[in-house]
Design an enzyme around this catalytic site. Sequence first.
Site, PDB file in Angstrom:
ATOM      1  N   ARG A   1       7.623  -7.759  -7.864  1.00  0.00           N
ATOM      2  CA  ARG A   1       6.843  -8.783  -7.148  1.00  0.00           C
ATOM      3  C   ARG A   1       7.345 -10.183  -7.483  1.00  0.00           C
ATOM      4  O   ARG A   1       7.459 -11.046  -6.611  1.00  0.00           O
ATOM      5  CB  ARG A   1       5.365  -8.700  -7.558  1.00  0.00           C
TER       6      ARG A   1
ATOM      7  N   LYS B   1      -5.236   0.446   1.208  1.00  0.00           N
ATOM      8  CA  LYS B   1      -5.581   0.360  -0.219  1.00  0.00           C
ATOM      9  C   LYS B   1      -6.133   1.719  -0.608  1.00  0.00           C
ATOM     10  O   LYS B   1      -7.061   2.217   0.034  1.00  0.00           O
ATOM     11  CB  LYS B   1      -6.647  -0.709  -0.455  1.00  0.00           C
TER      12      LYS B   1
ATOM     13  N   ARG C   1       0.289   5.612  -3.468  1.00  0.00           N
ATOM     14  CA  ARG C   1       0.940   4.766  -2.450  1.00  0.00           C
ATOM     15  C   ARG C   1       1.864   5.600  -1.568  1.00  0.00           C
ATOM     16  O   ARG C   1       1.946   5.391  -0.356  1.00  0.00           O
ATOM     17  CB  ARG C   1       1.748   3.653  -3.130  1.00  0.00           C
TER      18      ARG C   1
ATOM     19  N   SER D   1       3.520  -7.311  -2.425  1.00  0.00           N
ATOM     20  CA  SER D   1       2.831  -6.245  -3.145  1.00  0.00           C
ATOM     21  C   SER D   1       3.888  -5.319  -3.741  1.00  0.00           C
ATOM     22  O   SER D   1       4.950  -5.099  -3.150  1.00  0.00           O
ATOM     23  CB  SER D   1       1.903  -5.536  -2.149  1.00  0.00           C
ATOM     24  N   GLY D   2       3.611  -4.803  -4.930  1.00  0.00           N
ATOM     25  CA  GLY D   2       4.628  -4.017  -5.639  1.00  0.00           C
ATOM     26  C   GLY D   2       4.448  -2.527  -5.490  1.00  0.00           C
ATOM     27  O   GLY D   2       3.333  -2.033  -5.342  1.00  0.00           O
TER      28      GLY D   2
ATOM     29  N   GLY E   1      14.119  -1.099  -1.422  1.00  0.00           N
ATOM     30  CA  GLY E   1      13.833  -2.161  -0.449  1.00  0.00           C
ATOM     31  C   GLY E   1      12.336  -2.251  -0.210  1.00  0.00           C
ATOM     32  O   GLY E   1      11.548  -1.889  -1.067  1.00  0.00           O
TER      33      GLY E   1
ATOM     34  N   SER F   1      -1.233  -0.177  -1.364  1.00  0.00           N
ATOM     35  CA  SER F   1      -1.409  -0.508  -2.775  1.00  0.00           C
ATOM     36  C   SER F   1      -2.587   0.282  -3.313  1.00  0.00           C
ATOM     37  O   SER F   1      -3.487   0.665  -2.581  1.00  0.00           O
ATOM     38  CB  SER F   1      -1.551  -2.017  -2.994  1.00  0.00           C
TER      39      SER F   1
ATOM     40  N   ARG G   1      -8.876  -7.261  -9.334  1.00  0.00           N
ATOM     41  CA  ARG G   1      -9.131  -6.640  -8.016  1.00  0.00           C
ATOM     42  C   ARG G   1     -10.595  -6.223  -7.890  1.00  0.00           C
ATOM     43  O   ARG G   1     -11.238  -6.469  -6.861  1.00  0.00           O
ATOM     44  CB  ARG G   1      -8.251  -5.398  -7.832  1.00  0.00           C
TER      45      ARG G   1
ATOM     46  N   SER H   1      -4.644  -6.893  -3.671  1.00  0.00           N
ATOM     47  CA  SER H   1      -3.412  -6.454  -4.317  1.00  0.00           C
ATOM     48  C   SER H   1      -3.214  -7.345  -5.537  1.00  0.00           C
ATOM     49  O   SER H   1      -3.111  -8.567  -5.417  1.00  0.00           O
ATOM     50  CB  SER H   1      -2.257  -6.619  -3.317  1.00  0.00           C
TER      51      SER H   1
ATOM     52  N   ALA I   1       6.909   0.270  -3.571  1.00  0.00           N
ATOM     53  CA  ALA I   1       7.196   0.390  -2.147  1.00  0.00           C
ATOM     54  C   ALA I   1       7.633   1.800  -1.747  1.00  0.00           C
ATOM     55  O   ALA I   1       8.469   1.967  -0.867  1.00  0.00           O
ATOM     56  CB  ALA I   1       8.256  -0.637  -1.763  1.00  0.00           C
TER      57      ALA I   1
END
Lengths: 351, 351, 351, 351
Positions: free
Chosen positions: A304, A147, A179, A323-324, A334, A216, A51, A71, A326
């Site tokens: 992911r 981000k 996040r 993207s992981g 979900g 993320s 990244r 991400s 959530a």
Amino acid sequence: MSAVTLLTVPTSGPDDTGALGALAGHGHTASDVVAVIGKTEGNGCVNDFSRTLAAVAWEPRLPGSAVTVFSGGTEGVLSPHVNLFVRDGKRHEGFDRGLVAAAGRTRVLAPGELGRAAQVDAVTETVGKLVAELGVSTADVHFVLVKCPLLTSDKIAALRAVGEEPVSGDTYESMGHSRAASSLGIAVALGECDRTAALAALAGEAEVSSARASASAGAELEDCHVLVVAESTAAANPLRAMHGEMKDALDLAAVTALLDEVERRGGRVRQIFAKAEADPSGSVRGLRHTMLTDSDVNSTRHARAAVGGLLAALKGDGAVYVSGGAEHQGRPGGGSVTVIYELPGPDGGGA
Amino acid sequence: MSAVTLLTVPTSGPDDTGALGALAGHGHTASDVVAVIGKTEGNGCVNDFSRTLAAVAWEPRLPGSAVTVFSGGTEGVLSPHVNLFVRDGKRHEGFDRGLVAAAGRTRVLAPGELGRAAQVDAVTETVGKLVAELGVSTADVHFVLVKCPLLTSDKIAALRAVGEEPVSGDTYESMGHSRAASSLGIAVALGECDRTAALAALAGEAEVSSARASASAGAELEDCHVLVVAESTAAANPLRAMHGEMKDALDLAAVTALLDEVERRGGRVRQIFAKAEADPSGSVRGLRHTMLTDSDVNSTRHARAAVGGLLAALKGDGAVYVSGGAEHQGRPGGGSVTVIYELPGPDGGGA
Amino acid sequence: MSAVTLLTVPTSGPDDTGALGALAGHGHTASDVVAVIGKTEGNGCVNDFSRTLAAVAWEPRLPGSAVTVFSGGTEGVLSPHVNLFVRDGKRHEGFDRGLVAAAGRTRVLAPGELGRAAQVDAVTETVGKLVAELGVSTADVHFVLVKCPLLTSDKIAALRAVGEEPVSGDTYESMGHSRAASSLGIAVALGECDRTAALAALAGEAEVSSARASASAGAELEDCHVLVVAESTAAANPLRAMHGEMKDALDLAAVTALLDEVERRGGRVRQIFAKAEADPSGSVRGLRHTMLTDSDVNSTRHARAAVGGLLAALKGDGAVYVSGGAEHQGRPGGGSVTVIYELPGPDGGGA
Amino acid sequence: MSAVTLLTVPTSGPDDTGALGALAGHGHTASDVVAVIGKTEGNGCVNDFSRTLAAVAWEPRLPGSAVTVFSGGTEGVLSPHVNLFVRDGKRHEGFDRGLVAAAGRTRVLAPGELGRAAQVDAVTETVGKLVAELGVSTADVHFVLVKCPLLTSDKIAALRAVGEEPVSGDTYESMGHSRAASSLGIAVALGECDRTAALAALAGEAEVSSARASASAGAELEDCHVLVVAESTAAANPLRAMHGEMKDALDLAAVTALLDEVERRGGRVRQIFAKAEADPSGSVRGLRHTMLTDSDVNSTRHARAAVGGLLAALKGDGAVYVSGGAEHQGRPGGGSVTVIYELPGPDGGGA
């Protein structure tokens, strides 16, 4: 108002900015870029230097107003790529509506603010400002991407040295807290909950989620990069957005509902932006999963890979944005899903 | 002839043999078990002790004739479970055909034979014997499962100490060679190719694959465990099998074709057995994947997570059998798929 | 009083109980075993099935009074092995003192008790009982080893289902909390601090550590296994123990001080039992380490590899017992160290 | 002739070029830099973007003649840092000898040349040229460092597309082949073996190793970066170099022999450069290690952590240069070691 077009371009590595060449082929220049939203091939966790490498490669080539969101994590069939939201004021004949986007940044967040009310508020403010700038109602917003920073060992030690306790002493966990705060800031800005509910949710005392939020975290920035994507009648182009929510990682129905609706409207899917996470309950539909007890591979990587496997098969290629992590981006276990699609032109062809 | 029924039972850990209790609830005992085919929650690679633990827990409880195949790796949404193929001679009214299965073992293979012609031949012979035992034509065989040994550091060192060179000096790679030899042995036994073609394929000089082969390797055994599943007119039960092939990891169409056919026949999916692998070309449908350049997570783990994410969503639960490393089990980058389904009884209900 | 001898035997796998054969060669039987303390080759974290496999293999072969402690993780040059503490009442001529050991178990701990005062108390009680059983003063105790439970996803979910909050919602982190409570229980039992100080330390509000404590956590048990090793004048054998503390992972001086003292006494090192951890400050001697920001490899694995590399070189072989996660087992970033050594017999030879 | 000084500076991240500021403090500028030899905090394997990030950050700030060698992997107590070899012509009073260094690059190597004779030859040629440039005898050379390319999935696919077979189809394995060829090229250039022996060794048919060679592979370059470090009577400075060889990863004696000799000469250790690898036999001094059967963590990571744990403790800090994968760099299972030390000035103080 920034009417935009979207270019999705595969990359040969995190530092591949060749998509700028593709831009030129479409009559645009780097100065038109509103945001670069990329999937890079690191682990997507704390020490993901893919990244940073992408940010270092892209940022000097973009206008100061553009934001980048990289991400990490292209597990399984996910394919590294960038999505460029590009300013494109052209009014396409036959359309009285179109995709618009605006990007901005919050102020720099102090490490002690990470994952806390201050971050929620900073994100709320910036999202609110961008929605206002676009001149759309929150109902027309289909995607808000943030981000945000995380806590490194250095930052944790620095905080503790002055007697402050960070939101978490674990670097990987700090990503989740960051996040969460960003997503709740989005939810407040979109009117999905009020600030009190958001802070209760942040404290684990209420359930709040937004199906339009995608956050993320990364070590490569100190402020939050924010992108708001909406539809507006001030634009006239064939791109549209739709959002939904996967109730769990197996929720094929939620995704096919969106894709079927795109088809019903005669559209063609251009990109899917989704969030995924390991169900925090330790099971999915009553069956145990092992993502949270795998000490070799972090759960965000598992999530992911699995959701990416499903969405890539549905899209037909691996260049989907999954993207992981959530937290509050769709309900627990979900994740939020936004589909960008293109309507046929008046002559039946694409734009 | 062994008419069989199938029980799929979630497990709470690799050593959970509670499924034997479920057996009793269906009027069976452990002595009826033909094979236990499980997904355990290790890394599915060389040092996966979850498989050994499962074998140690199950084998003393099963008749000597039964085989166990534990496939490690429940990445993503895959859920640890066991599939019990259980002898069940009951003739169900209204059926003139049914699912049958036979299990056996090859001789012990010397480490120097692993991944070589001797293993191909041993598997061919055992599969052939089991098909004959079932009294079915190879066209009625829909699934052949082999669990085969791998090379550990000890075995490699022992071979070299006597001047022999193993098929690979890398323990993880030896798994692929062993799966390859087993799968080609299956292909020969099923008449999908002759021995010459199989050996050429083993040498990388020909492409041969079987859509009915499923092989996995483990450190917990020295011979090969083999299970053959077929349909036979000598049985009369509502279970049926069908096989197909995913051309690549995104091949949703191949799987839905099978599932649609099950539905067309009025059936209900009971289990999906699939193989998956990272496309050896480094890309899927022209887009780069990063499974083969990820030095943190082996490619078989990625492949299981991705294809498992798709198949679990299609089945509606995570207790699907997805095994990684699909050398000659479906074409390169793809994988074999077998669906076991149940037809409604004459009164429209299940068996 | 249980005078003991110590056998250290390499293993070919977690389920290798061949050391029992070595026992016989020394005139002992399995019924003499007080404790089996092994290093197994898993990841030493939550999903380490090598520990469970070892427990399943060993426990049926041992007397009910014996305890097993399997510590996962043989990173780097560490070599899988078992240390057997074996009852041996023989009075060796020329000795008026000797090594003794006692083993026991706490009651089963409820998941909600893990990492909390109840665990501290249970360990304190059992250690106290074992010290009393040995009839030694706490000053003569040089090593207390505890194997304690951790929280799995299942247990976390079960607790939350009844409205209880576990000490941590993260399975890997629960290991640290469990080790901390066990170690503080040891410290109280050895009179190194009082219960109030221990509970303050557990809450992060005081610093307490024991240089004789060694705790490791695993999913394979529900109670705590405890071993106390001491010197006693009631025994007469050539084995002795000594303990010290590494102040940090580079503390070569602390270890050589112990080894030099063994040499000064004419002894020969038989085994080193050490704890290791990533310095929680994020740096060692002012230089940043990256163990806590590595999302691919957990910090306990790093710490074992590094300290194992040092201690194995000092011992001259890799069969040293280095266990990761040293909360309150030596000061932060350091770890407890116990050396078991053998004095020469009256004729200058070993026992 | 380039007399040099050495600066070792900790880094806060792969892209931290702050050491250039430290340079200024010593009266040097970036244009004096001969080489930057850094340890970065990635996995040190194929997808280690920390190396690329470091290269991207450093290279634009250095003269075109300088080379960079970033070796990924700071496992365990290893601390990320850079070693700057800096041109410094100052003649220190009281010295008639000093440390010198020269840097260069081979031509770009085609992917098909990787790990093969062409790479051996290219490295031999460049090392030979640099030794000649320094005007020293090969006996005065104590360290030759090479950074060389590896094979990515893309390169493997491209080769195969034109009918060529790469030295290995496995990206991680290609790193070993590339390091082997580079090291053998060094051995030839230093007269430690002839080309025929080197090629035999490359083919696995002879044992050749150099205790002065250090090679690491990365995806971030296409040619080989080469640094030669020697002592020369043409220079006059207090820095000296000495080399030795660890026979295995436990070879404390080899390292203390070097350090004792430094002490005997009144010197002070400035840096240790070492190579480490998992013993390819699967055991160290007769005891099994598990580095080669660990499918979660690559063996080079294990080896760096273990040998780093030892060398950092001996040096007293974690900023040592330990690089993994020691093919032909010291004998199998061992590794080359170079110590750079500083003699006291005529007044007894350092330079």
